[in-house]
Design a protein around this motif. Structure first.
Motif, PDB file in Angstrom:
ATOM      1  N   TYR A   1       0.831  -1.202   0.000  1.00 39.14           N
ATOM      2  CA  TYR A   1       0.000   0.000   0.000  1.00 39.14           C
ATOM      3  C   TYR A   1       0.866   1.252   0.000  1.00 39.14           C
ATOM      4  O   TYR A   1       0.549   2.237  -0.668  1.00 39.14           O
ATOM      5  CB  TYR A   1      -0.939   0.015   1.202  1.00 39.14           C
ATOM      6  N   ARG A   2       1.946   1.228   0.759  1.00 42.35           N
ATOM      7  CA  ARG A   2       2.855   2.384   0.777  1.00 42.35           C
ATOM      8  C   ARG A   2       3.470   2.613  -0.602  1.00 42.35           C
ATOM      9  O   ARG A   2       3.599   3.738  -1.058  1.00 42.35           O
ATOM     10  CB  ARG A   2       3.960   2.175   1.803  1.00 42.35           C
TER      11      ARG A   2
ATOM     12  N   ARG B   1      -1.551  -2.661  12.373  1.00 44.60           N
ATOM     13  CA  ARG B   1      -1.418  -1.211  12.334  1.00 44.60           C
ATOM     14  C   ARG B   1      -2.558  -0.527  13.084  1.00 44.60           C
ATOM     15  O   ARG B   1      -2.848   0.623  12.852  1.00 44.60           O
ATOM     16  CB  ARG B   1      -1.406  -0.708  10.900  1.00 44.60           C
TER      17      ARG B   1
ATOM     18  N   LEU C   1      -4.387   0.945   4.228  1.00 41.47           N
ATOM     19  CA  LEU C   1      -3.125   0.903   4.981  1.00 41.47           C
ATOM     20  C   LEU C   1      -3.397   1.058   6.474  1.00 41.47           C
ATOM     21  O   LEU C   1      -2.817   0.350   7.297  1.00 41.47           O
ATOM     22  CB  LEU C   1      -2.186   2.010   4.493  1.00 41.47           C
TER      23      LEU C   1
ATOM     24  N   TRP D   1      -5.017   4.773   1.533  1.00 39.48           N
ATOM     25  CA  TRP D   1      -4.595   5.165   2.872  1.00 39.48           C
ATOM     26  C   TRP D   1      -5.454   4.467   3.929  1.00 39.48           C
ATOM     27  O   TRP D   1      -4.960   3.996   4.942  1.00 39.48           O
ATOM     28  CB  TRP D   1      -4.686   6.676   3.033  1.00 39.48           C
TER      29      TRP D   1
END
Length: 71
Positions: A3-4, A52, A46, A43
């Motif tokens: 994703y980054r 996370r 993510l 985002w």
């Protein structure tokens, strides 16, 4: 990690197009602006990725659902 990388590539793509073709930002088909909702969605993915903090959101939602079923 993926994703980054996706976010970085989309931002690079948008920056290159804006520098080379500044009018593309306001073009009716939205060559550049269509990436803004995609950036937001990526985002969000993510942020919700397990490990996370998203895992806590899913766990609390499951726990809440289980508690309601027990009633």
């Amino acid at each position: 990690m993926a994703y980054r990388l996706q976010i970085a590539l989309m931002l690079a793509y948008m920056a290159i197009i804006i520098v080379i073709l500044p009018m593309a930002w306001l073009a009716p088909p939205g060559e550049v602006t269509k990436n803004l909702p995609l950036l937001a969605a990526t985002w969000l993915l993510l942020a919700l990725e397990p490990g996370r903090g998203g895992e806590r959101l899913c766990t609390s939602a499951r726990a809440k659902g289980l508690a309601e079923r027990e009633r």
